[in-house]
Write an enzyme that holds these catalytic residues in place. Structure first.
Site, PDB file in Angstrom:
ATOM      1  N   TYR A  19      -6.375  24.956 -44.024  1.00 35.17           N
ATOM      2  CA  TYR A  19      -4.948  25.229 -44.139  1.00 35.17           C
ATOM      3  C   TYR A  19      -4.382  24.829 -45.503  1.00 35.17           C
ATOM      4  CZ  TYR A  19      -5.164  25.645 -39.027  1.00 35.17           C
ATOM      5  OH  TYR A  19      -5.476  26.004 -37.736  1.00 35.17           O
ATOM      6  N   ASP A  32      -4.659  22.078 -28.562  1.00 32.49           N
ATOM      7  CA  ASP A  32      -3.905  23.004 -27.717  1.00 32.49           C
ATOM      8  C   ASP A  32      -4.674  23.332 -26.441  1.00 32.49           C
ATOM      9  OD1 ASP A  32      -1.851  23.033 -29.502  1.00 32.49           O
ATOM     10  OD2 ASP A  32      -1.924  25.169 -29.943  1.00 32.49           O
ATOM     11  N   ASP A  54      -6.641  21.607 -34.428  1.00 32.96           N
ATOM     12  CA  ASP A  54      -5.526  22.466 -34.026  1.00 32.96           C
ATOM     13  C   ASP A  54      -5.877  23.204 -32.736  1.00 32.96           C
ATOM     14  OD1 ASP A  54      -3.243  24.006 -33.976  1.00 32.96           O
ATOM     15  OD2 ASP A  54      -3.658  25.091 -35.829  1.00 32.96           O
ATOM     16  N   LYS A  58     -19.056  21.531 -37.210  1.00 32.38           N
ATOM     17  CA  LYS A  58     -19.918  22.720 -37.121  1.00 32.38           C
ATOM     18  C   LYS A  58     -21.030  22.552 -38.144  1.00 32.38           C
ATOM     19  CE  LYS A  58     -20.797  26.789 -35.265  1.00 32.38           C
ATOM     20  NZ  LYS A  58     -21.283  26.884 -33.876  1.00 32.38           N
ATOM     21  N   ASP A  78     -18.047  24.461 -30.767  1.00 35.14           N
ATOM     22  CA  ASP A  78     -18.098  25.400 -29.655  1.00 35.14           C
ATOM     23  C   ASP A  78     -18.454  24.692 -28.351  1.00 35.14           C
ATOM     24  OD1 ASP A  78     -20.457  24.941 -30.991  1.00 35.14           O
ATOM     25  OD2 ASP A  78     -21.203  26.993 -30.863  1.00 35.14           O
TER      26      ASP A  78
END
Length: 341
Positions: A125, A231, A227, A171, A203
């Protein structure tokens, strides 16, 4: 009863859509819990763009920098989604200016007590982005080891104070930034022998959050992964409409905000649930103003109000103001506040 300190100042950024409605309930809760608190309202995001043309006006930034803490409502507006100047730019700029690199997302429900620690001012970001001459669009994920070390150390300290399990999510089978992240976690782990550490690919982590979230204690991860996972965790435990967050720096003011959006479709109707905003206010009391007793009192009052859902007719006739008033009445009943409005 708590004694307010007139020198403490909180900047309230009501935001847009339902933001001002839920922010008002937070302001009233602070008023009864910390009577001498100076709460200063400023503009950010869509409301600021409409008033000044800028998502983060200079006077808002100056006020936030000089505050003890920042309490922020949702700031987005779909009208600006395709614009060059967008509300989210103000939010990201504020996080960067205050260096609130540690985003804490508590996930609490029956039998579940998980804390997600998300790095907030680096990664995809905040990396270089643009469009090349051939039309290729790119966003760059970049981290310096120092950025990783400080968020990881904070996560270790938090895990040490809880159940002693830290899950680092990355990852590393694909990304170089994740391989560096994993190395730093292992290096920092040596200073925290009482904390058990596990590495988990993102994952797999998403699958575990969705199916077995109780297995986690503290999860630490980079910006985009955090992020998404936070959620998802909120959805598993009641939805993002109830989820609070705290974004902390090292010594400067933090930002405390609900996770949900501005919901302009119901703005002005007085039916928005202020739970996430009030839970964020409890985090502000704990981490921003160092008032754990008041934070605990507000958290318990919210719990009682939610448990009284049938009586209050939550989701039916109860209004935003009704719910806020019920919480303040509970604070008075428990001796945490003296006046209810």
């Amino acid at each position: 009863m708590p004694i307010g300190n007139a020198g403490e100042r909180v900047v309230l950024l009501p935001g847009y859509g339902i933001g001002p409605e839920v922010a008002e309930q937070a302001r009233l809760a602070l008023e009864v819990l910390v009577p001498g608190l100076d709460v200063e309202e400023r503009l950010l995001g869509a409301a600021a763009i409409r008033a000044t043309g800028e998502p983060l006006p200079a006077d808002t930034l100056d006020a936030c920098l000089a505050s003890a803490a920042v309490l922020k409502g949702p700031v987005g507006d779909p009208e600006f989604d395709a614009a060059d100047v967008r509300p989210e730019q103000g939010m990201l700029a504020l996080r960067g200016a205050l260096d609130t690199y540690a985003n804490l997302r508590p996930v609490v429900a029956d039998g579940i007590d998980v804390l997600i620690v998300r790095e907030l001012v680096g990664g995809l970001y905040f990396g270089a982005s643009g469009v090349r001459e051939d039309g290729t669009v790119y966003d760059t994920c970049e981290y310096h080891p120092r950025q990783v070390e400080r968020i990881v150390r904070r996560a270790f300290r938090l895990a040490k104070s809880r159940r002693g399990l830290l899950t680092s999510v990355d990852k590393a089978n694909v990304l170089e930034t994740s391989r560096m992240w994993r190395r730093v976690v292992d290096e920092v782990a040596a200073a925290y022998p009482e904390v058990k550490v596990e590495h988990m690919l993102v994952d797999n982590a998403a699958m575990q959050v969705a199916t077995d979230i109780e297995r986690f204690d503290v999860i630490v991860t980079e910006n985009m992964f955090g992020d998404i996972l936070s959620d998802l965790a909120a959805a598993v435990t009641g939805g993002i409409g109830l989820a609070p967050s705290a974004s902390l720096s090292d010594g400067g003011p933090g930002i405390f905000e609900p996770v949900h959006g501005s919901a302009p479709d119901i703005a002005g109707r007085g039916i928005a649930n202020p739970t996430a905003m009030l839970r964020s206010t409890a985090l502000l009391l704990e981490h921003g103003l160092a008032r754990p007793e008041q934070a605990d009192a507000l958290t318990r009052a919210i719990g009682v109000a939610l448990a009284s859902a049938p009586t209050l007719d939550l989701g039916g006739t109860a209004t935003t103001a009704d719910f806020g008033r019920a919480i303040r009445e509970q604070l008075v009943a428990n001796g945490a506040a003296a006046v209810v409005r």
